[in-house]
Design a protein around this motif. Structure first.
Motif, short mmCIF file in Angstrom:
data_model
loop_
_atom_site.label_atom_id
_atom_site.label_comp_id
_atom_site.label_asym_id
_atom_site.label_seq_id
_atom_site.Cartn_x
_atom_site.Cartn_y
_atom_site.Cartn_z
N ALA A 197 53.11 47.80 37.78
CA ALA A 197 53.45 49.55 38.00
C ALA A 197 52.40 50.27 37.16
O ALA A 197 51.87 51.33 37.68
CB ALA A 197 54.83 49.58 37.17
N LYS A 198 52.05 49.89 35.90
CA LYS A 198 51.11 50.93 35.20
C LYS A 198 49.72 50.53 35.62
O LYS A 198 48.86 51.46 36.04
CB LYS A 198 51.18 50.40 33.83
N ASN A 199 49.27 49.49 35.75
CA ASN A 199 47.93 49.07 35.87
C ASN A 199 47.28 48.87 37.39
O ASN A 199 46.08 49.17 37.67
CB ASN A 199 47.61 47.73 35.16
N ALA A 200 48.19 48.53 38.30
CA ALA A 200 47.98 48.34 39.66
C ALA A 200 48.40 49.25 40.68
O ALA A 200 47.85 49.79 41.61
CB ALA A 200 48.46 46.96 40.05
N TYR A 201 49.61 49.86 40.24
CA TYR A 201 50.05 50.70 41.14
C TYR A 201 50.08 52.32 40.52
O TYR A 201 50.37 53.23 41.38
CB TYR A 201 51.78 50.58 41.29
N GLY A 202 49.67 52.48 39.19
CA GLY A 202 49.26 53.91 38.73
C GLY A 202 50.70 54.52 38.44
O GLY A 202 50.38 55.99 38.37
N ALA A 203 51.82 53.93 38.11
CA ALA A 203 52.80 54.63 37.39
C ALA A 203 52.46 55.67 36.26
O ALA A 203 51.65 55.21 35.46
CB ALA A 203 54.01 53.83 36.99
N GLU A 204 52.88 56.74 36.07
CA GLU A 204 52.63 57.79 35.00
C GLU A 204 53.16 57.41 33.74
O GLU A 204 52.81 57.44 32.58
CB GLU A 204 52.97 59.18 35.34
N GLU A 336 42.28 38.59 37.51
CA GLU A 336 40.92 38.54 37.14
C GLU A 336 40.28 39.60 37.02
O GLU A 336 39.32 39.76 36.40
CB GLU A 336 40.18 37.91 38.47
N GLU A 337 40.98 41.04 37.29
CA GLU A 337 40.36 42.24 37.08
C GLU A 337 41.04 42.57 35.52
O GLU A 337 40.83 43.75 35.24
CB GLU A 337 40.87 43.30 37.95
N GLY A 338 41.86 41.91 35.11
CA GLY A 338 42.60 42.14 33.75
C GLY A 338 43.82 43.20 33.89
O GLY A 338 44.07 43.78 32.93
N LYS A 339 44.16 43.27 34.83
CA LYS A 339 45.32 44.16 35.08
C LYS A 339 46.74 43.54 34.84
O LYS A 339 47.88 44.08 34.71
CB LYS A 339 45.29 44.91 36.78
N LEU A 340 46.66 42.17 35.02
CA LEU A 340 47.88 41.45 35.06
C LEU A 340 47.68 39.93 34.22
O LEU A 340 46.67 39.33 34.22
CB LEU A 340 48.38 40.94 36.11
N ARG A 341 48.62 40.02 32.95
CA ARG A 341 48.44 39.17 32.16
C ARG A 341 49.66 37.83 32.18
O ARG A 341 50.87 38.51 32.09
CB ARG A 341 48.48 39.46 30.54
N PRO A 342 49.64 36.73 32.15
CA PRO A 342 50.57 35.79 32.22
C PRO A 342 51.50 35.90 30.84
O PRO A 342 50.85 36.31 29.89
CB PRO A 342 50.43 34.68 32.33
#
Length: 380
Positions: A197-204, A336-342
């Motif tokens: 939501a924050k890193n990929a979809y741009g939630a405020e 791989e872009e660092g937007k999502l961590r397991p």
């Protein structure tokens, strides 16, 4: 690995009769064989456990998916009867290496490292069985393992990340610039959803809930700045902490729809994968086996829920995760872009059957974990 070196039998976490994790066993079962040109056989290095795995192993889905033998959950089925859903192999998430492929499968070579989520079907050739030495599926559902993850980390992602991406994709106009409430930010689906939501979809603004002991873990697991507001649900009720009519979108993976309704703005959106049942349309999208009557009953129940939620001038939809190679490719890119961590809470070896059972029981009871439980298959 040459085809001739693939054994005819393999060890697989399974149940002979539908039942709780206490009934799980590691049994010797036939190794899946490639019979179609578009199939790949994967040697499993690591596999994850999800609540869905537990429900499937308990036979909960037989009314929706025509699971053979599902009505007779106390009747043992011979292991040689492979057309039956019993013994039931457990697991959907896995990471491993390709060891064989059909003549039409050209995307991967033998030895390639991959991840996938097995399709949500039972009693068929594909579906369940990730916690096994080998797994078979069509090549379209497989993607390359993210380069920055090891096998254990990679195995934790597919089902929860696919659920999260499919929930966020349901929001008309997306969540960019919006306030999003995602309860249980260190759960499996929750941890993936808050990051996306924050890193990929741009939630405020992203709001989540965790228990007292988990508050210090948020930044460490998810990185600083992903969550804007953390609510300790053991000390305060989120429905009384978050101002009414202040949330644009609720991503609900824990059944918080009813208690959170007043928080949504007029015209807001709730997308749920827990609580109110999925529609028959969702089930039909996942498996063509859904009986007609079940489909119609679920559509009716879902319509009633939509009507009831709509009285608050809020939109409502449900998601039943569907294995999808295209969505998984997007997830791999974000990793791989660092937007999502397991978020891996516990790692167990395949030989530790008692430990696996204990974690299964804990997940079944919804108690206390962080992120995903992953089983290291190759280490044993």
């Amino acid at each position: 690995m040459a085809t001739s070196s693939i054994p005819n039998t393999m060890r697989s976490l399974s149940v002979r009769r539908f039942g709780p994790p206490s009934k799980w066993e590691i049994a010797g079962l036939p190794t899946p064989k490639i019979t179609r040109g578009d199939e790949v056989l994967v040697k499993v290095h690591a596999a994850a456990i999800n609540p869905t795995d537990i429900g499937a192993a308990m036979g909960r889905y037989w009314p929706a998916f025509n699971v053979p033998g599902g009505l007779n959950i106390y009747k043992p089925v011979a292991k040689t009867d492979h057309k039956s859903s019993l013994p039931h192999k457990i697991g959907y998430d896995l990471a491993g290496t390709v060891v064989d492929r059909g003549s039409e499968a050209t995307k991967f070579n033998v030895g390639d490292e991959v991840i996938c989520c097995l399709p949500f079907k039972d009693g068929e050739k594909y579906g369940t069985g990730a916690v096994s030495k080998y797994a078979l599926l069509t090549e379209t559902l497989v993607v390359s393992k993210p380069k920055n993850l090891n096998f254990v980390e990679a195995a934790s992602l597919p089902m929860v990340a696919l659920t999260a991406i499919q929930m966020l994709d349901k929001v008309p106009g997306g969540v960019e610039g919006k306030t999003v409430f995602i309860p249980a930010g260190l759960s499996g689906v929750g941890s993936a959803a808050v990051q996306m939501a924050k890193n990929a979809y741009g939630a405020e603004k992203v709001i989540t809930t965790v228990s007292t002991r988990k508050i210090p873990m948020i930044d460490g697991f998810l990185s600083k700045g992903v969550v804007d507001e953390i609510i300790d649900y053991t000390k305060t009720n989120p429905a009384k902490t978050i101002p009414q009519n202040s949330v644009d979108v609720l991503i609900d993976s824990i059944g918080a729809t009813v208690s959170s309704l007043a928080l949504l703005k007029k015209g807001g959106m709730i997308v749920a994968c827990a609580g109110p049942p999925s529609s028959g349309r969702d089930l039909k999208n996942v498996s063509t086996d859904v009986p007609y009557l079940v489909e119609k009953i679920l559509n009716l129940v879902n319509a009633v829920v939509r009507w009831w939620v709509g009285r608050y001038q809020v939109k409502f939809d449900t998601v039943l995760m569907k294995a999808n190679g295209g969505d998984l490719e997007r997830i791999k890119t974000w990793v791989e872009e660092g937007k999502l961590r397991p978020v891996v809470g516990k790692v167990l070896k395949f030989v530790d059957l008692e430990g696996i059972k204990e974690e299964g029981e804990r997940i079944m009871k919804g108690k206390g974990g962080v992120g995903k439980v992953v089983i290291d298959i190759i280490a044993d």
